[in-house]
Design an enzyme around this catalytic site. Structure first.
Site, PDB file in Angstrom:
ATOM      1  N   SER A   6       0.950  -1.543   0.048  1.00  0.00           N
ATOM      2  CA  SER A   6       0.170  -0.132  -0.345  1.00  0.00           C
ATOM      3  C   SER A   6       0.856   1.270   0.019  1.00  0.00           C
ATOM      4  O   SER A   6       0.472   2.311  -0.684  1.00  0.00           O
ATOM      5  CB  SER A   6      -0.580   0.245   0.996  1.00  0.00           C
ATOM      6  OG  SER A   6      -0.205   0.301   2.441  1.00  0.00           O
TER       7      SER A   6
ATOM      8  N   ARG B 231      12.950  -8.129   4.395  1.00  0.00           N
ATOM      9  CA  ARG B 231      14.078  -8.555   4.346  1.00  0.00           C
ATOM     10  C   ARG B 231      15.103  -8.110   4.703  1.00  0.00           C
ATOM     11  O   ARG B 231      14.889  -6.535   4.489  1.00  0.00           O
ATOM     12  CB  ARG B 231      14.444  -9.252   3.198  1.00  0.00           C
ATOM     13  CG  ARG B 231      15.015 -10.399   2.787  1.00  0.00           C
ATOM     14  CD  ARG B 231      14.329 -11.284   1.942  1.00  0.00           C
ATOM     15  NE  ARG B 231      12.891 -12.312   1.481  1.00  0.00           N
ATOM     16  CZ  ARG B 231      13.411 -13.408   2.139  1.00  0.00           C
ATOM     17  NH1 ARG B 231      14.346 -13.508   2.739  1.00  0.00           N
ATOM     18  NH2 ARG B 231      12.544 -14.732   2.390  1.00  0.00           N
TER      19      ARG B 231
ATOM     20  N   LEU C 178      18.349  -5.557   4.467  1.00  0.00           N
ATOM     21  CA  LEU C 178      19.489  -6.013   3.515  1.00  0.00           C
ATOM     22  C   LEU C 178      20.837  -5.951   4.084  1.00  0.00           C
ATOM     23  O   LEU C 178      21.333  -5.868   5.477  1.00  0.00           O
ATOM     24  CB  LEU C 178      19.914  -4.266   3.074  1.00  0.00           C
ATOM     25  CG  LEU C 178      17.867  -4.091   2.180  1.00  0.00           C
ATOM     26  CD1 LEU C 178      18.114  -2.578   1.643  1.00  0.00           C
ATOM     27  CD2 LEU C 178      17.940  -5.200   1.526  1.00  0.00           C
TER      28      LEU C 178
ATOM     29  N   ASN D 208      13.474   4.189   4.473  1.00  0.00           N
ATOM     30  CA  ASN D 208      12.262   3.367   4.347  1.00  0.00           C
ATOM     31  C   ASN D 208      11.169   3.585   5.360  1.00  0.00           C
ATOM     32  O   ASN D 208      11.525   5.049   6.223  1.00  0.00           O
ATOM     33  CB  ASN D 208      12.693   1.963   5.340  1.00  0.00           C
ATOM     34  CG  ASN D 208      12.731   1.054   5.710  1.00  0.00           C
ATOM     35  OD1 ASN D 208      11.323   0.552   5.279  1.00  0.00           O
ATOM     36  ND2 ASN D 208      12.241   0.682   7.511  1.00  0.00           N
TER      37      ASN D 208
ATOM     38  N   HIS E 190       9.189   3.571   8.396  1.00  0.00           N
ATOM     39  CA  HIS E 190       8.971   2.329   9.734  1.00  0.00           C
ATOM     40  C   HIS E 190       7.811   3.040  10.796  1.00  0.00           C
ATOM     41  O   HIS E 190       7.501   3.975  10.767  1.00  0.00           O
ATOM     42  CB  HIS E 190      10.049   2.380  10.828  1.00  0.00           C
ATOM     43  CG  HIS E 190      10.833   1.609  11.938  1.00  0.00           C
ATOM     44  ND1 HIS E 190       9.974  -0.136  12.034  1.00  0.00           N
ATOM     45  CD2 HIS E 190      10.118   1.777  13.043  1.00  0.00           C
ATOM     46  CE1 HIS E 190       9.847  -0.589  12.867  1.00  0.00           C
ATOM     47  NE2 HIS E 190       9.993   0.512  13.331  1.00  0.00           N
TER      48      HIS E 190
ATOM     49  N   SER F 213       7.818   6.638  10.550  1.00  0.00           N
ATOM     50  CA  SER F 213       9.215   8.040  10.542  1.00  0.00           C
ATOM     51  C   SER F 213       9.761   7.057   8.760  1.00  0.00           C
ATOM     52  O   SER F 213       9.312   6.313   8.542  1.00  0.00           O
ATOM     53  CB  SER F 213      10.297   7.459  11.267  1.00  0.00           C
ATOM     54  OG  SER F 213      10.053   7.358  12.575  1.00  0.00           O
TER      55      SER F 213
ATOM     56  N   ASP G 118      16.453   0.277  11.098  1.00  0.00           N
ATOM     57  CA  ASP G 118      15.329   1.607  11.842  1.00  0.00           C
ATOM     58  C   ASP G 118      16.822   1.682  12.262  1.00  0.00           C
ATOM     59  O   ASP G 118      16.026   3.376  13.416  1.00  0.00           O
ATOM     60  CB  ASP G 118      14.591   0.562  12.655  1.00  0.00           C
ATOM     61  CG  ASP G 118      13.534  -0.490  11.397  1.00  0.00           C
ATOM     62  OD1 ASP G 118      14.014  -0.567  10.463  1.00  0.00           O
ATOM     63  OD2 ASP G 118      13.197  -1.038  12.679  1.00  0.00           O
TER      64      ASP G 118
ATOM     65  N   GLU H 240       0.776   7.057   6.495  1.00  0.00           N
ATOM     66  CA  GLU H 240       2.357   6.994   6.664  1.00  0.00           C
ATOM     67  C   GLU H 240       1.553   6.794   4.494  1.00  0.00           C
ATOM     68  O   GLU H 240       3.247   7.124   3.949  1.00  0.00           O
ATOM     69  CB  GLU H 240       2.972   5.321   6.154  1.00  0.00           C
ATOM     70  CG  GLU H 240       2.019   3.697   7.277  1.00  0.00           C
ATOM     71  CD  GLU H 240       3.418   3.011   7.729  1.00  0.00           C
ATOM     72  OE1 GLU H 240       3.361   2.572   6.724  1.00  0.00           O
ATOM     73  OE2 GLU H 240       2.416   2.303   9.044  1.00  0.00           O
TER      74      GLU H 240
HETATM   75  C1  GRF Z   1       3.672  -0.270   6.982  1.00  0.00           C
HETATM   76  O1  GRF Z   1       3.291  -0.260   7.970  1.00  0.00           O
HETATM   77  C2  GRF Z   1       5.657   0.112   7.193  1.00  0.00           C
HETATM   78  O2  GRF Z   1       5.282   0.841   8.129  1.00  0.00           O
HETATM   79  C3  GRF Z   1       6.146  -1.229   7.508  1.00  0.00           C
HETATM   80  O3  GRF Z   1       4.920  -2.441   6.851  1.00  0.00           O
HETATM   81  C4  GRF Z   1       4.203  -2.074   6.594  1.00  0.00           C
HETATM   82  C5  GRF Z   1       4.341  -2.659   5.068  1.00  0.00           C
HETATM   83  O4  GRF Z   1       2.854  -2.012   4.207  1.00  0.00           O
HETATM   84  N1  GRF Z   1       7.657  -1.034   7.091  1.00  0.00           N
HETATM   85  P1  GRF Z   1       2.418  -2.215   3.059  1.00  0.00           P
HETATM   86  O5  GRF Z   1       3.268  -3.053   2.017  1.00  0.00           O
HETATM   87  O6  GRF Z   1       3.143  -0.639   1.932  1.00  0.00           O
HETATM   88  O7  GRF Z   1       0.607  -2.097   2.345  1.00  0.00           O
END
Ligand code: GRF
Length: 189
Positions: free
Chosen positions: A15, A92, A94, A108, A110, A137, A146, A175
């Site tokens: 998403s 995963r 890296l 990334n 998080h 974040s 992270d 997000e």
């Molecule tokens: C999200 O909560 C993101 O913060 C975390 O993994 C989830 C990924 O969701 N890293 P999506 O695959 O982007 O819907």
């Protein structure tokens, strides 16, 4: 400024990748999506990206050394002309080698207010700790999980009786707003 070529790594529903891709449709966007790559050939997000006409690449790491798996991902990204990389639910770790090859060029998202709650189960840990807010974040990826520079955050109030699932849903909506905005700023700086 020419549009930057962004690669996205996903493992699942994607998403956040979709939110990044929606913004890339805008002719004024700072970036194009050059490739969506996944370690899970059946990731739902990969099928969505392909339907949108976005180039995709899948490589399962099963049955091969990790270095070989990452080399395949790295080659696909470079062949697609990727300049910067966004992790979006890529599940995963890296290797240090991969991070070094893309030093300063991977971000990334998080689901916590870093530096709190690195790793998994972030929402449950925030609720259990009695925090007033959870959130998300966007950070630079380094060798430390992270742990890289935080580029932007969104805060979400924790409500009385909140469950991890309910909080996760409200944070996810943030997000989707935060990631494209911070990625665009980062690529323009
Ligand atoms: C999200 O909560 C993101 O913060 C975390 O993994 C989830 C990924 O969701 N890293 P999506 O695959 O982007 O819907």
């Amino acid at each position: 400024m020419p549009r930057r070529r962004l690669g996205i790594l996903i493992s699942g529903r994607g998403s956040n990748m979709m939110a990044l891709a929606e913004v890339a449709r805008d002719p004024a966007s700072a970036y194009d999506i050059a490739l969506v790559a996944s370690d899970k050939p059946d990731a739902a997000g990969l099928a969505w990206a392909a339907e949108q006409g976005i180039p995709t690449f899948a490589q399962s790491p099963k049955g091969m050394p990790k270095a070989e798996y990452e080399a395949a991902i790295d080659t696909a990204l470079r062949d697609a002309g990727v300049e910067a990389l966004a992790l979006a639910g890529y599940m995963r770790l890296l290797t240090d080698d991969f991070v070094a090859r893309w030093r300063g060029r991977i971000v990334n998202i998080h689901p916590s207010l870093l530096p709190k709650y690195k790793g998994l189960d972030t929402h449950a840990r925030a609720i259990e700790a009695g925090d007033s807010h959870g959130g998300c974040s966007v950070h630079i990826v380094t060798e430390e999980l992270d742990g890289g520079e935080v580029l932007g955050q969104a805060r979400v109030p924790i409500l009385p009786g909140d469950t991890a699932e309910a909080l996760a849903q409200r944070v996810l909506a943030e997000e989707h707003r935060l990631y494209p905005r911070i990625v665009a700023e980062w690529l323009s700086r």
